[in-house]
Design a protein around this motif. Structure first.
Motif, PDB file in Angstrom:
ATOM      1  N   ARG A 106      -0.921  -0.617  14.327  1.00 19.74           N
ATOM      2  CA  ARG A 106      -1.492  -0.238  13.026  1.00 19.74           C
ATOM      3  C   ARG A 106      -0.491   0.565  12.196  1.00 19.74           C
ATOM      4  N   TRP A 110       1.022  -0.415   8.537  1.00 19.07           N
ATOM      5  CA  TRP A 110       1.029   0.541   7.418  1.00 19.07           C
ATOM      6  C   TRP A 110       2.424   0.668   6.804  1.00 19.07           C
ATOM      7  N   ARG A 182      -7.235   3.345   0.468  1.00 24.07           N
ATOM      8  CA  ARG A 182      -8.223   2.681   1.316  1.00 24.07           C
ATOM      9  C   ARG A 182      -7.563   2.068   2.549  1.00 24.07           C
ATOM     10  N   ALA A 183      -6.395   1.481   2.354  1.00 28.22           N
ATOM     11  CA  ALA A 183      -5.671   0.912   3.503  1.00 28.22           C
ATOM     12  C   ALA A 183      -5.255   2.007   4.475  1.00 28.22           C
ATOM     13  N   ARG A 185      -6.887   4.671   5.256  1.00 25.75           N
ATOM     14  CA  ARG A 185      -8.028   5.001   6.117  1.00 25.75           C
ATOM     15  C   ARG A 185      -8.176   3.995   7.257  1.00 25.75           C
ATOM     16  N   ARG A 186      -7.886   2.728   6.967  1.00 26.72           N
ATOM     17  CA  ARG A 186      -8.047   1.709   8.007  1.00 26.72           C
ATOM     18  C   ARG A 186      -6.886   1.696   8.990  1.00 26.72           C
ATOM     19  N   GLY A 189      -6.342   5.593  10.250  1.00 24.60           N
ATOM     20  CA  GLY A 189      -7.558   6.281  10.667  1.00 24.60           C
ATOM     21  C   GLY A 189      -7.591   6.525  12.165  1.00 24.60           C
TER      22      GLY A 189
END
Length: 406
Positions: A106, A110, A182-183, A185-186, A189
């Motif tokens: 992840r 990012w 928003r990305a 957070r995903r 996160g």
């Protein structure tokens, strides 16, 4: 329209813009090496976008990179404490290092997103700012000169259109920043493991607050009940000697309550100083003396090695006995009390009995928090607390496991 223009007045719009643009530094640095920035073709721009991807994926394998990216995202992508409307409650971005391959994957996604979004926004920013300068130059009737005071009608129209590309650029940057946030957070996160750890920590805090509430209830309730009962007995007796003893008992009870209160407040203040431990069951004598000072005749029997009980058991048992005696004095007054505390094999048994009052409802009949707290304490330790009426007496029976006695 006001809602559309609202991003223009928010500081987070510009911090997000800067955060996204910083992602373009690596692609442009790579482009300076190859293929160069001298009139690049569309194919060259595609190559510039692809070349840094392996570097980003390699960096994502380093655990602290996730922490660094999380801290940057929290600082730049989300409203701070002085922002209009206040800080966002929970950005939902982790600031822990990578611990699993899922975290690394992840983080890699990012970093790639930052590179590509930064490069795209940098190109859009450059194009719209160039268009703005072109309009300003056209308004001066000379694209190569600064704005002149004398303009034609067409030149004035160009000048009026000059803010439009800037406004469009800010709105594009605001939209891109919102999507990147928003990305974040995903992709940044908390993982499932981190969410479970946070949930456990939250549960522990709730349990600690519940424990503190019980401590305050038991300590202050016991002290105030004894003070009220002793003061009433002293006023009724009208004996100076009895009054002196009652005042002395009130003073001692208040002093003990203040010590317990200070210990509990140390935990609430989180000063880092040790809060110490509460009283243990082998100190039950002071509870019995307090009840006697309040006018009750206490018949007590304590058997077994109470000083060898496990810490949690002996501390909770002390509080349960304290609540039992307080309950008697509060609801029945200074009546005779029989107390039996015994260690029998792997169990600690506490038996508190008192005569039922003629007019006052039996203790616990109103469903107060005191006896309910006793039951909850016993259940947490794997034991049981029961109340009953038998032979004109009110009974509080507590059984607690103490198999750790070894």
């Amino acid at each position: 329209m006001p809602r559309l223009l609202r991003p223009l007045t928010r500081a987070v719009t510009y911090t997000r813009w800067l955060h996204v643009l910083v992602g373009a530094v690596v692609p442009f640095a790579c482009a300076l090496v190859y293929p160069g920035l001298n009139d690049p073709s569309p194919g060259d721009w595609l190559l510039i976008a692809v070349l840094p991807v392996p570097l980003a994926l390699a960096a994502a394998m380093v655990p602290p990179v996730r922490r660094a990216e999380g801290l940057q995202a929290r600082l730049m992508l989300f409203a701070g404490p002085h922002a209009r409307g206040g800080r966002e409650q929970d950005p939902g971005v982790s600031t822990d290092s990578s611990t699993t391959w899922n975290d690394r994957v992840r983080t890699g996604a990012w970093l790639v997103l930052r590179l590509e979004a930064g490069l795209a926004l940098a190109l859009v920013t450059n194009a719209l700012m160039s268009f703005t300068l072109a309009l300003a130059g056209a308004g001066a009737e000379d694209p190569g000169l600064p704005l002149l005071p004398h303009m034609s009608d067409a030149g004035r129209l160009y000048v009026l259109l000059t803010p439009v590309p800037v406004l469009v650029l800010v709105l594009v940057a605001a939209g891109a920043g919102a999507l990147v946030a928003r990305a974040a957070r995903r992709l940044l996160g908390p993982s499932v493991k981190e969410r479970l750890a946070a949930l456990e920590e939250h549960t522990e805090r709730l349990l600690e607050r519940d424990h503190i509430a019980r401590e305050l209830h038991d300590t202050l309730g016991h002290a105030l009940t004894l003070a009220v009962v002793q003061a009433g007995a002293a006023r009724t007796a009208g004996d100076p000697e009895f009054t002196d003893r009652a005042l002395e008992a009130i003073e001692e009870t208040g002093r003990d309550a203040l010590e317990d209160l200070e210990r509990v407040l140390l935990v609430l203040r989180e000063t880092g100083r040790p809060a110490g431990t509460g009283p243990a069951l082998d100190q039950a004598g002071r509870l019995l003396d307090s009840a006697r000072a309040a006018g009750s005749r206490v018949d007590a029997e304590l058997t077994g090695q109470l000083e060898d009980l496990p810490g949690p058991v002996t501390r909770e048992a002390y509080r349960m006995l304290q609540e039992g005696l307080t309950n008697v004095l509060r609801h029945a007054g200074p009546v005779p009390i029989r107390v039996r505390v015994a260690v029998e094999g792997a169990w600690l048994r506490i038996d508190v009995r008192n005569p039922l009052p003629a007019t006052t409802p039996p203790a616990g009949a109103g469903g107060g928090t005191g006896l309910r707290g006793v039951r909850e304490r016993a259940a947490l330790l794997g034991g049981e607390a029961r109340t009953a009426q038998a032979g004109g007496e009110w009974l509080l029976l507590i059984d607690l496991p103490c198999a750790d006695l070894g």
